[in-house]
Design a protein around this motif. Structure first.
Motif, PDB file in Angstrom:
ATOM      1  N   MET A   1      44.731  36.927  44.316  1.00  0.00           N
ATOM      2  CA  MET A   1      43.823  35.604  43.746  1.00  0.00           C
ATOM      3  C   MET A   1      44.019  35.945  42.392  1.00  0.00           C
ATOM      4  SD  MET A   1      40.299  33.832  44.083  1.00  0.00           S
ATOM      5  CE  MET A   1      39.128  34.536  42.942  1.00  0.00           C
ATOM      6  N   LYS A   2      44.560  34.957  41.474  1.00  0.00           N
ATOM      7  CA  LYS A   2      44.574  34.830  39.913  1.00  0.00           C
ATOM      8  C   LYS A   2      43.174  34.787  39.401  1.00  0.00           C
ATOM      9  CE  LYS A   2      47.226  33.225  35.961  1.00  0.00           C
ATOM     10  NZ  LYS A   2      48.579  33.623  35.675  1.00  0.00           N
ATOM     11  N   CYS A   3      42.929  35.312  38.418  1.00  0.00           N
ATOM     12  CA  CYS A   3      41.470  35.568  37.893  1.00  0.00           C
ATOM     13  C   CYS A   3      41.924  35.207  36.442  1.00  0.00           C
ATOM     14  CB  CYS A   3      40.719  36.480  38.056  1.00  0.00           C
ATOM     15  SG  CYS A   3      39.005  36.484  37.349  1.00  0.00           S
ATOM     16  N   GLU A   4      41.282  34.023  35.786  1.00  0.00           N
ATOM     17  CA  GLU A   4      41.279  33.602  34.418  1.00  0.00           C
ATOM     18  C   GLU A   4      40.665  34.684  33.564  1.00  0.00           C
ATOM     19  OE1 GLU A   4      39.741  30.148  31.615  1.00  0.00           O
ATOM     20  OE2 GLU A   4      39.642  29.713  33.660  1.00  0.00           O
ATOM     21  N   LEU A   5      39.387  35.260  34.152  1.00  0.00           N
ATOM     22  CA  LEU A   5      38.661  36.159  33.188  1.00  0.00           C
ATOM     23  C   LEU A   5      39.617  37.397  33.005  1.00  0.00           C
ATOM     24  CD1 LEU A   5      36.198  37.068  31.756  1.00  0.00           C
ATOM     25  CD2 LEU A   5      35.448  37.851  33.956  1.00  0.00           C
ATOM     26  N   LEU A   6      40.228  37.801  33.913  1.00  0.00           N
ATOM     27  CA  LEU A   6      41.230  39.136  33.790  1.00  0.00           C
ATOM     28  C   LEU A   6      42.186  38.810  33.108  1.00  0.00           C
ATOM     29  CD1 LEU A   6      41.026  40.524  37.400  1.00  0.00           C
ATOM     30  CD2 LEU A   6      39.879  41.375  35.451  1.00  0.00           C
ATOM     31  N   ASP A   7      42.757  37.655  32.988  1.00  0.00           N
ATOM     32  CA  ASP A   7      43.819  37.255  32.191  1.00  0.00           C
ATOM     33  C   ASP A   7      43.594  37.077  30.827  1.00  0.00           C
ATOM     34  OD1 ASP A   7      45.607  36.842  34.450  1.00  0.00           O
ATOM     35  OD2 ASP A   7      45.528  34.610  34.524  1.00  0.00           O
ATOM     36  N   ASN A   8      42.323  37.094  30.401  1.00  0.00           N
ATOM     37  CA  ASN A   8      41.909  36.852  29.017  1.00  0.00           C
ATOM     38  C   ASN A   8      40.964  38.284  28.459  1.00  0.00           C
ATOM     39  OD1 ASN A   8      42.859  34.047  28.109  1.00  0.00           O
ATOM     40  ND2 ASN A   8      41.897  33.773  30.027  1.00  0.00           N
ATOM     41  N   LEU A   9      41.232  39.138  29.008  1.00  0.00           N
ATOM     42  CA  LEU A   9      40.432  40.353  28.654  1.00  0.00           C
ATOM     43  C   LEU A   9      40.461  40.518  27.244  1.00  0.00           C
ATOM     44  CD1 LEU A   9      41.261  42.956  31.510  1.00  0.00           C
ATOM     45  CD2 LEU A   9      38.984  41.720  31.066  1.00  0.00           C
ATOM     46  N   ASP A  10      41.531  40.153  26.372  1.00  0.00           N
ATOM     47  CA  ASP A  10      41.464  40.469  25.120  1.00  0.00           C
ATOM     48  C   ASP A  10      40.709  39.640  24.307  1.00  0.00           C
ATOM     49  OD1 ASP A  10      43.402  38.171  26.059  1.00  0.00           O
ATOM     50  OD2 ASP A  10      44.506  38.368  24.033  1.00  0.00           O
TER      51      ASP A  10
ATOM     52  N   ILE B   1      34.713  45.424  34.140  1.00  0.00           N
ATOM     53  CA  ILE B   1      35.353  44.214  34.487  1.00  0.00           C
ATOM     54  C   ILE B   1      36.680  44.389  35.148  1.00  0.00           C
ATOM     55  CG2 ILE B   1      36.363  41.772  33.764  1.00  0.00           C
ATOM     56  CD1 ILE B   1      34.122  41.892  31.647  1.00  0.00           C
ATOM     57  N   LYS B   2      37.412  45.397  34.687  1.00  0.00           N
ATOM     58  CA  LYS B   2      38.997  45.560  35.058  1.00  0.00           C
ATOM     59  C   LYS B   2      39.029  46.352  36.378  1.00  0.00           C
ATOM     60  CE  LYS B   2      41.057  47.840  31.754  1.00  0.00           C
ATOM     61  NZ  LYS B   2      41.873  48.109  30.650  1.00  0.00           N
ATOM     62  N   SER B   3      37.797  46.894  36.696  1.00  0.00           N
ATOM     63  CA  SER B   3      37.522  47.993  37.712  1.00  0.00           C
ATOM     64  C   SER B   3      38.118  47.124  39.042  1.00  0.00           C
ATOM     65  CB  SER B   3      36.322  48.359  37.977  1.00  0.00           C
ATOM     66  OG  SER B   3      35.978  49.219  39.368  1.00  0.00           O
ATOM     67  N   THR B   4      38.621  47.741  40.010  1.00  0.00           N
ATOM     68  CA  THR B   4      38.927  47.292  41.326  1.00  0.00           C
ATOM     69  C   THR B   4      37.988  46.807  42.135  1.00  0.00           C
ATOM     70  OG1 THR B   4      39.590  49.383  42.386  1.00  0.00           O
ATOM     71  CG2 THR B   4      41.524  48.307  41.524  1.00  0.00           C
ATOM     72  N   ASP B   5      36.627  47.482  41.852  1.00  0.00           N
ATOM     73  CA  ASP B   5      35.360  47.491  42.732  1.00  0.00           C
ATOM     74  C   ASP B   5      34.721  46.211  42.160  1.00  0.00           C
ATOM     75  OD1 ASP B   5      36.113  49.569  44.317  1.00  0.00           O
ATOM     76  OD2 ASP B   5      35.109  51.074  42.927  1.00  0.00           O
ATOM     77  N   ALA B   6      34.905  45.635  40.940  1.00  0.00           N
ATOM     78  CA  ALA B   6      34.203  44.708  40.450  1.00  0.00           C
ATOM     79  C   ALA B   6      34.573  43.234  41.078  1.00  0.00           C
ATOM     80  CB  ALA B   6      34.519  44.293  38.987  1.00  0.00           C
ATOM     81  N   LYS B   7      33.191  42.649  41.404  1.00  0.00           N
ATOM     82  CA  LYS B   7      33.312  41.482  42.017  1.00  0.00           C
ATOM     83  C   LYS B   7      33.079  40.398  41.010  1.00  0.00           C
ATOM     84  CE  LYS B   7      30.416  38.284  45.331  1.00  0.00           C
ATOM     85  NZ  LYS B   7      29.020  38.215  45.731  1.00  0.00           N
ATOM     86  N   ILE B   8      34.217  39.554  40.735  1.00  0.00           N
ATOM     87  CA  ILE B   8      33.868  38.404  39.803  1.00  0.00           C
ATOM     88  C   ILE B   8      33.799  36.976  40.382  1.00  0.00           C
ATOM     89  CG2 ILE B   8      35.376  37.491  37.814  1.00  0.00           C
ATOM     90  CD1 ILE B   8      36.842  40.147  37.681  1.00  0.00           C
ATOM     91  N   GLU B   9      32.811  36.189  39.811  1.00  0.00           N
ATOM     92  CA  GLU B   9      32.711  35.010  40.593  1.00  0.00           C
ATOM     93  C   GLU B   9      32.493  34.045  39.185  1.00  0.00           C
ATOM     94  OE1 GLU B   9      29.662  34.550  43.275  1.00  0.00           O
ATOM     95  OE2 GLU B   9      28.891  36.190  42.864  1.00  0.00           O
ATOM     96  N   ARG B  10      32.996  32.902  38.975  1.00  0.00           N
ATOM     97  CA  ARG B  10      32.552  31.678  38.167  1.00  0.00           C
ATOM     98  C   ARG B  10      31.526  30.863  38.924  1.00  0.00           C
ATOM     99  NH1 ARG B  10      36.190  28.267  33.736  1.00  0.00           N
ATOM    100  NH2 ARG B  10      34.456  27.118  33.053  1.00  0.00           N
ATOM    101  N   LYS B  11      30.196  30.748  38.011  1.00  0.00           N
ATOM    102  CA  LYS B  11      29.193  29.727  38.630  1.00  0.00           C
ATOM    103  C   LYS B  11      29.105  28.978  37.251  1.00  0.00           C
ATOM    104  CE  LYS B  11      26.925  32.708  41.740  1.00  0.00           C
ATOM    105  NZ  LYS B  11      25.615  33.745  41.793  1.00  0.00           N
ATOM    106  N   GLY B  12      29.640  27.746  37.125  1.00  0.00           N
ATOM    107  CA  GLY B  12      29.309  26.798  36.121  1.00  0.00           C
ATOM    108  C   GLY B  12      29.927  27.359  34.930  1.00  0.00           C
ATOM    109  N   LYS B  13      29.074  27.542  33.873  1.00  0.00           N
ATOM    110  CA  LYS B  13      29.730  27.841  32.585  1.00  0.00           C
ATOM    111  C   LYS B  13      29.947  29.488  32.158  1.00  0.00           C
ATOM    112  CE  LYS B  13      25.476  27.839  29.936  1.00  0.00           C
ATOM    113  NZ  LYS B  13      24.949  27.391  28.768  1.00  0.00           N
TER     114      LYS B  13
END
Length: 79
Positions: free
Chosen positions: A1-10, A41-53
């Motif tokens: 799954m593509k993650c916008e946050l990971l695409d914009n780490l810079d 955030i880059k860790s493979t163990d990180a659980k990333i979810e977007r809620k609202g803003k």
């Protein structure tokens, strides 16, 4: 799954107040708080979810909160 946050780490950053808040809440003493958070955030163990803003990154017993439009690290705290 593509993650916008990971695409914009810079683009991830925080404010001076944010640096102090994150260091205090996570009880860490690092020179570069932003780099510390990016590595988490880059860790493979990180659980990333977007809620609202915001993005919420759960890793190593902590949650890092990042604004979804500005990529500002708002806060981080222990669970």
């Amino acid at each position: 799954m593509k993650c916008e946050l990971l695409d914009n780490l810079d683009k991830i950053h925080t404010t001076e107040l944010g640096i102090g808040r994150i260091k205090k809440n996570l009880d860490i003493d690092v020179d570069d708080v932003v780099e510390y958070c990016i590595e988490k955030i880059k860790s493979t163990d990180a659980k990333i979810e977007r809620k609202g803003k915001n993005w919420y990154v759960t890793i190593d017993g902590s949650i890092i909160t990042v604004n979804a439009s500005s990529y500002t690290i708002i806060t981080a705290h222990k669970i």
